[in-house]
Scaffold this motif. Structure first.
Motif, short mmCIF file in Angstrom:
data_model
loop_
_atom_site.label_atom_id
_atom_site.label_comp_id
_atom_site.label_asym_id
_atom_site.label_seq_id
_atom_site.Cartn_x
_atom_site.Cartn_y
_atom_site.Cartn_z
N ASP A 39 25.68 3.51 12.50
CA ASP A 39 24.67 4.51 12.82
C ASP A 39 25.33 5.58 13.70
O ASP A 39 25.48 5.39 14.91
N ALA A 40 25.72 6.66 13.10
CA ALA A 40 26.42 7.72 13.83
C ALA A 40 25.56 8.33 14.93
O ALA A 40 26.07 8.70 15.98
N GLY A 41 24.27 8.40 14.71
CA GLY A 41 23.38 8.98 15.71
C GLY A 41 23.34 8.16 16.99
O GLY A 41 23.26 8.70 18.09
N ALA A 42 23.41 6.84 16.86
CA ALA A 42 23.39 5.95 18.02
C ALA A 42 24.79 5.69 18.55
O ALA A 42 24.94 5.06 19.59
#
Length: 116
Positions: free
Chosen positions: A1-4
């Motif tokens: 999860d790149a966003g996290a």
């Protein structure tokens, strides 16, 4: 999860945590589904120099209390008083990154004592 900022794979979990806050580290470890009973290697590479002495001790205490069978390996900066160390500190700190731990644990002997 790149966003996290996390990366999960088979037998691998990478996640951000504030190492100055052992509880946040513990929460990240819990989220990773780590088995605290399994033999575990923890590598602290270029970590101790960036944390103050208390934060380092608190982090290591949390690790020792959490894992039943754990080996901690420290690979970090030492020797702040020789010419190389002085230049290293100048270069890093002039970029706004303080190195409080290099003064708290300046030698390999101090690292060994930290882990004793």
């Amino acid at each position: 999860d790149a966003g996290a900022g996390t990366v999960r794979g088979r037998g691998y979990y990478l996640a951000p945590a504030d190492l100055r806050d052992p509880e946040s580290v513990r929460k990240v470890l819990d989220a990773s589904s780590v088995d605290y009973r399994e033999p575990t290697l923890i590598l602290l590479e270029c970590v101790v120099a960036y944390l103050d002495g208390k934060a380092t001790k608190d982090l290591l205490s949390m690790i020792a209390e959490s894992f039943g069978d754990c080996c901690v390996l420290i690979y970090d900066m030492i020797g702040p008083d020789d010419p190389f160390g002085q230049q290293l500190i100048f270069n890093v700190e002039s970029r706004g990154c303080p190195l409080p731990g290099i003064r708290s644990y300046p030698t390999k002997e101090s690292h060994v004592k930290l882990l004793s």
